[in-house]
Enzyme design. Structure first.
Site, mmCIF file in Angstrom:
data_model
loop_
_atom_site.group_PDB
_atom_site.id
_atom_site.type_symbol
_atom_site.label_atom_id
_atom_site.label_comp_id
_atom_site.label_asym_id
_atom_site.label_seq_id
_atom_site.Cartn_x
_atom_site.Cartn_y
_atom_site.Cartn_z
ATOM 1 N N ARG A 213 -16.225 6.056 -19.920
ATOM 2 C CA ARG A 213 -15.921 6.532 -18.562
ATOM 3 C C ARG A 213 -17.112 6.219 -17.664
ATOM 4 O O ARG A 213 -16.969 5.793 -16.524
ATOM 5 C CB ARG A 213 -15.608 8.036 -18.536
ATOM 6 N N TYR B 44 -2.863 1.895 5.737
ATOM 7 C CA TYR B 44 -1.895 1.874 4.636
ATOM 8 C C TYR B 44 -1.252 3.263 4.465
ATOM 9 O O TYR B 44 -1.933 4.285 4.550
ATOM 10 C CB TYR B 44 -2.643 1.459 3.365
ATOM 11 N N ASP C 251 -11.444 -1.058 4.700
ATOM 12 C CA ASP C 251 -10.472 -1.507 3.708
ATOM 13 C C ASP C 251 -10.248 -3.005 3.962
ATOM 14 O O ASP C 251 -9.666 -3.391 4.977
ATOM 15 C CB ASP C 251 -9.173 -0.702 3.854
ATOM 16 N N LYS D 154 -3.742 -6.312 -5.034
ATOM 17 C CA LYS D 154 -3.198 -7.330 -4.140
ATOM 18 C C LYS D 154 -3.875 -8.679 -4.416
ATOM 19 O O LYS D 154 -3.746 -9.196 -5.506
ATOM 20 C CB LYS D 154 -3.345 -6.853 -2.698
HETATM 21 C C1 LIG Z 1 -1.878 -1.274 -1.531
HETATM 22 C C2 LIG Z 1 -2.941 -0.864 -0.607
HETATM 23 C C3 LIG Z 1 -3.747 0.259 -0.859
HETATM 24 C C4 LIG Z 1 -3.524 1.149 -2.061
HETATM 25 O O1 LIG Z 1 -3.841 0.484 -3.242
HETATM 26 P P1 LIG Z 1 -3.095 0.776 -4.672
HETATM 27 O O2 LIG Z 1 -3.763 -0.227 -5.543
HETATM 28 O O3 LIG Z 1 -1.644 0.557 -4.462
HETATM 29 O O4 LIG Z 1 -3.422 2.180 -5.043
HETATM 30 C C5 LIG Z 1 -4.754 0.552 0.044
HETATM 31 N N1 LIG Z 1 -4.958 -0.205 1.141
HETATM 32 C C6 LIG Z 1 -4.194 -1.280 1.419
HETATM 33 C C7 LIG Z 1 -4.469 -2.068 2.648
HETATM 34 C C8 LIG Z 1 -3.172 -1.639 0.562
HETATM 35 O O5 LIG Z 1 -2.396 -2.709 0.860
#
Ligand SMILES: *Cc1c(COP(=O)(O)O)cnc(C)c1O
Length: 384
Positions: free
Chosen positions: A47, A99, A171, A196
């Site tokens: 962890r 998001y 982000d 992504k």
């Molecule tokens: C998908 C997404 C998230 C969340 O991520 P997960 O891996 O689905 O938990 C956060 N920010 C953006 C811009 C996203 O497209």
């Protein structure tokens, strides 16, 4: 080191023990100690630290021009760990169209435990300044936004954050470290849903953070280990592998995307196209200054719910699915999928109409994708 090289040679690639050119998948929870507290390479329990995760964490730090990286079991675990830097009573200023999951955790979880958020249009610096109170401790932005692809000036936001002693968080999921490096622009923390583009193959759910601030890194490391939302070794391996082709995937995606944008702009059925390359004025200038590409996400309005529904049904290569950033092209209807939880009136205010369609352009042959769209538009010709 140039960016393309960094994707391959960044981080800690070669395994010190065997010379393996790929960091092996260390599928272990614990490590033998040579006497109590006498650790071989600083590894004690997985962890806290695992060598495969370390390989990924040093790599994301390098490609985001930071000094420390952190890997989590999802993008949302990364988002939540960032918010845990704050205390009850603190306040966050957040971009108004972040998001949906981010909006949800801020309003339904952190609000409940005493960390409040105010959502503002971060393309408007004055609105951001006006939202800051003496309780504000963090400025949290996303650029470009989803699904309308508005661009916020990262350097401007980082400067406002510095003036007001706020931690700035960007982000960077949509742009990726290949096109945009927020830490270079003054941001304190850069965040990714690595589910992504970074993973890139629709086979991992993961989140990443990077920073070059030692104090923030120390606190994030403590939270990561204490709260425990870590990424496992198999998934860490897959992300290191994904990053090796990130540059190539982004370049191919961008090339095809610009062709599809041109086709959509000249299509009579489409009432509006959203892509960072189509922005004007301050937003376009910011995008050109802070990023080396426009990215592979396009949204467009086909005028009605019925047309949107028929279009997504009739396509062959664009898979109807949530998520984005993969080798395969994906298509979605935000009003009925990713943004369905927002009341319709509020959606319309934001510009998320019933006929809005979002595509994530993959790396298939652009001729096939174009033909697929042309066929799709033929299929909806007679629908109002
Ligand atoms: C998908 C997404 C998230 C969340 O991520 P997960 O891996 O689905 O938990 C956060 N920010 C953006 C811009 C996203 O497209």
């Amino acid at each position: 080191m140039q960016k393309k090289t960094m994707m391959i040679h960044g981080g800690k690639t070669v395994d010190e023990f065997t010379g393996s050119v790929n960091a092996p998948i260390y599928q272990t929870s614990t490590y033998k100690q040579d006497g109590i507290g006498n650790l071989r390479q600083g590894y004690e329990y997985s962890r806290t630290k695992n060598p495969t995760r370390t390989a990924l964490e040093t790599l994301i730090a390098d490609i985001e021009h930071g000094t420390h990286g952190f890997a989590f079991g999802s993008g949302m675990a990364a988002v939540s760990s960032v918010v845990m830097l704050l205390n009850a009573g603190d306040h966050i200023v957040v971009g108004s169209d972040v998001y949906g999951g981010t909006y949800r955790v801020f309003t339904k979880v952190f609000d409940r435990i005493g960390i409040e958020s105010t959502f503002v249009d971060t393309t408007d610096a004055e609105a951001v300044k006006a939202a800051i109170t003496d309780k504000t401790k963090m400025l949290y932005i996303e650029t470009p936004t989803n699904p309308l692809l508005n661009v916020t000036d990262i350097a401007e936001m980082a400067a406002i954050a510095k003036e007001n002693n706020l931690i700035s968080v960007v982000d960077n999921t949509f742009m990726t470290p290949y096109f945009q490096n927020p830490l270079d622009l003054g941001a304190d923390i850069v965040l990714h849903s690595a589910t992504k583009y970074i993973g890139g193959h629709s086979d991992v759910v993961a989140g990443l953070l990077a920073t070059k601030d030692d104090k923030i890194a120390e606190d994030l490391g403590f939270i990561q280990n204490s709260v425990g939302g870590i990424l496992g070794p198999q998934d860490s391996f897959l992300l290191v592998r994904g990053i090796k082709t990130l540059a190539l995937r982004m370049e191919q995606t961008e090339k095809t995307t610009l062709q599809l944008v041109e086709y959509l702009v000249n299509n009579d059925t489409v009432t509006k196209v959203f892509h960072p390359s189509l922005l004007e004025g301050k937003q376009l200038e910011a995008q050109k200054r802070q990023a080396t590409g426009f990215g592979g996400m396009i949204s467009f309005d086909v005028g009605s719910k019925e047309r949107a529904e028929e279009l997504v049904k009739s396509l062959k290569y664009f898979t109807l699915a949530e998520s984005l950033g993969a080798v395969e092209s994906l298509i979605s209807v935000p009003s009925q999928m990713t943004h369905a939880s927002i009341p319709r009136e509020r959606r319309l205010e934001l510009g998320i109409t019933d006929g809005l369609v979002r595509i994530s352009v993959g790396i298939e042959d652009s001729a096939d994708l174009l033909e697929d769209l042309q066929n799709g538009f033929k299929a909806i010709e007679s629908i109002k």
